[in-house]
Design a protein around this motif. Structure first.
Motif, mmCIF file in Angstrom:
data_model
loop_
_atom_site.group_PDB
_atom_site.id
_atom_site.type_symbol
_atom_site.label_atom_id
_atom_site.label_comp_id
_atom_site.label_asym_id
_atom_site.label_seq_id
_atom_site.Cartn_x
_atom_site.Cartn_y
_atom_site.Cartn_z
ATOM 1 N N ALA A 165 0.941 -1.256 -0.226
ATOM 2 C CA ALA A 165 -0.146 0.003 0.037
ATOM 3 C C ALA A 165 0.918 1.258 0.062
ATOM 4 O O ALA A 165 0.326 2.371 -0.040
ATOM 5 N N SER A 166 2.364 1.036 -0.028
ATOM 6 C CA SER A 166 3.096 2.286 0.173
ATOM 7 C C SER A 166 2.932 2.911 -1.372
ATOM 8 O O SER A 166 2.761 2.529 -2.206
ATOM 9 N N ALA A 167 2.954 4.355 -1.155
ATOM 10 C CA ALA A 167 2.665 5.273 -2.246
ATOM 11 C C ALA A 167 3.957 5.146 -3.322
ATOM 12 O O ALA A 167 5.173 5.054 -2.856
ATOM 13 N N GLY A 168 3.760 4.710 -4.449
ATOM 14 C CA GLY A 168 4.744 4.660 -5.532
ATOM 15 C C GLY A 168 5.308 3.040 -5.622
ATOM 16 O O GLY A 168 6.103 2.785 -6.525
ATOM 17 N N MET A 169 4.848 2.162 -4.831
ATOM 18 C CA MET A 169 5.432 0.964 -4.850
ATOM 19 C C MET A 169 4.942 0.115 -6.134
ATOM 20 O O MET A 169 5.584 -0.627 -6.923
ATOM 21 N N ASP A 170 3.742 0.408 -6.437
ATOM 22 C CA ASP A 170 3.195 -0.130 -7.712
ATOM 23 C C ASP A 170 3.829 0.434 -8.949
ATOM 24 O O ASP A 170 3.899 -0.264 -9.856
ATOM 25 N N VAL A 171 4.092 1.609 -9.037
ATOM 26 C CA VAL A 171 4.746 2.376 -10.009
ATOM 27 C C VAL A 171 6.166 1.775 -10.321
ATOM 28 O O VAL A 171 6.548 1.594 -11.474
ATOM 29 N N ALA A 172 6.792 1.649 -9.099
ATOM 30 C CA ALA A 172 8.117 1.022 -9.045
ATOM 31 C C ALA A 172 8.245 -0.404 -9.714
ATOM 32 O O ALA A 172 9.091 -0.823 -10.200
ATOM 33 N N PHE A 173 7.224 -1.184 -9.210
ATOM 34 C CA PHE A 173 7.217 -2.590 -10.113
ATOM 35 C C PHE A 173 6.885 -2.513 -11.394
ATOM 36 O O PHE A 173 7.570 -3.374 -12.035
#
Length: 380
Positions: A165-173
């Motif tokens: 749920a951390s902000a930006g972790m999905d973008v980093a993935f």
């Protein structure tokens, strides 16, 4: 003659046992850090700080600070405050206590601890405490009681929920996949053509090119970072996904060409010569015969290139923009999580395990081709 055969059989059996034990030892040695990382990712910060991951199944001793609640009452001995460090339920067992943060385990439960200015503190095993202040005036604030207790083992997915749920972790993935997939496919395509030419086509300077490829294997990539970045800025791609694709392609090509060339040289010559006699061109031989037969070597290099690219931090820091929208997972963990949660090892363990989950999946899916590809060209 029979005795000699028995001796040889016995010697072979002994070597086999030693080999098997050595393999098991190496496997366990490599698994220990991964198991520790996995176990730590399900523990909270206090449990990780108080004991190692190998003690996770057992109760751990942890120190806590409880603010004494209630009202002081005046007695002949002074102002007295009573309560329980575990709150209203009073569930728990105190194994030590203290009156200062620096000495939370100074006294055993059931004893009376002497504090500063004549004050005393008594804490029982069940958590009941009695605090006595001999001053004539009522204390202006309630004291803090420091105590140690055994905490039962506990595991949760809270760390993973925080990471996902951390902000930006999905973008980093997504950014990591965007970098890794092309950076794995491009060098394989280029190296496959080059390896076929070096293995089966006669042209001037072929031996020199093979020697250059072998020599490039020992060149540290750190030496090429600044010149390559300067070149990228000159041609206009600078710090971008195009730049990091070209960088990973350049750094991976020497090993890819060397590995694939060794494998293709070992292919049966009769098949290739028969195809050329039948009128097949080099391109047709390459696409219809050599490429399908070279799949183990291609898969072997793909595993290595995927792992190196996915876990890369240095090249990503150099060839990608520094804004958070372009971060890959390694940069996200290093620049964001490690900075903001540097003391929360549970969060970092969960982030690291999320980062290695995809490489592990790729490795175990294609590992049957690894040994075949690595042994390519080693025997004739």
């Amino acid at each position: 003659m029979a005795a000699n055969d028995d001796g040889i059989a016995g010697e072979t059996s002994g070597l086999k046992i030693v080999t098997n034990l050595s393999v098991v030892f190496l496997v366990v040695l490599w698994l220990i850090p991964t198991i520790g990382l996995l176990v730590s990712s399900f523990r909270d910060r206090d449990a990780i700080s108080s004991s190692g991951w190998w003690n996770a199944p057992f109760a751990t001793e942890q120190n806590f600070a409880a603010s004494a609640e209630g009202e002081f009452r005046q007695t002949p001995e002074g102002w007295v405050l009573e309560g329980n460090v575990f709150g209203e339920d009073g569930s728990g067992e105190v194994i030590s206590f203290g009156g200062r943060r620096s000495e939370p385990n100074a006294f055993a439960p059931g004893t009376t601890g002497e504090l500063v200015r004549g004050r005393t503190l008594t804490v029982e095993t069940n958590g009941d405490y009695v605090y006595v202040d001999p001053d004539e005036e009522q204390p202006s604030r309630n004291p803090t009681v420091y105590f140690g207790t055994k905490v039962p083992p506990s595991f949760s997915t809270e760390n993973y929920e925080t990471i996902l749920a951390s902000a930006g972790m999905d973008v980093a993935f997504i950014n990591t996949l965007t970098v890794t997939i092309p950076a794995t496919i491009i060098p394989i395509l280029v190296a496959a053509f080059a390896a076929y030419a070096l293995a089966w086509m006669d042209f001037p300077g072929r031996g020199v090119l093979i020697a250059v490829v072998v020599g490039l294997l020992v060149v540290p990539l750190q030496l090429a970072l600044v010149p390559m970045l300067t070149f990228h800025n000159t041609i206009g791609i600078g710090q971008s996904f195009y730049g990091i694709w070209f960088a990973h392609t350049a750094f991976g090509l020497p090993l890819a060409v060397y590995l694939l060339r060794n494998y293709m040289v070992g292919l049966p010559r009769d098949i290739i010569e028969s195809a050329k006699v039948d009128g097949a061109t080099d391109f047709q031989v390459f696409t219809k015969i050599v490429l399908p037969l070279s799949f183990p070597a291609l898969a072997s290099f793909a595993i290595f290139q995927f792992l190196w690219t996915w876990n890369d931090l240095l090249v990503a820091k150099v060839f990608l923009p520094s804004n958070s929208e372009s971060w890959v997972m390694t940069v996200k963990i290093a620049d964001d999580l490690l900075g903001s949660r540097g003391g929360d090892w549970g969060i970092l363990a969960a982030a690291a395990f999320v980062s290695i989950a995809v490489p592990l999946l790729v490795f175990f899916t294609m590992q049957r081709y690894l040994v075949r590809g690595l042994l390519a060209g080693s025997v004739k």
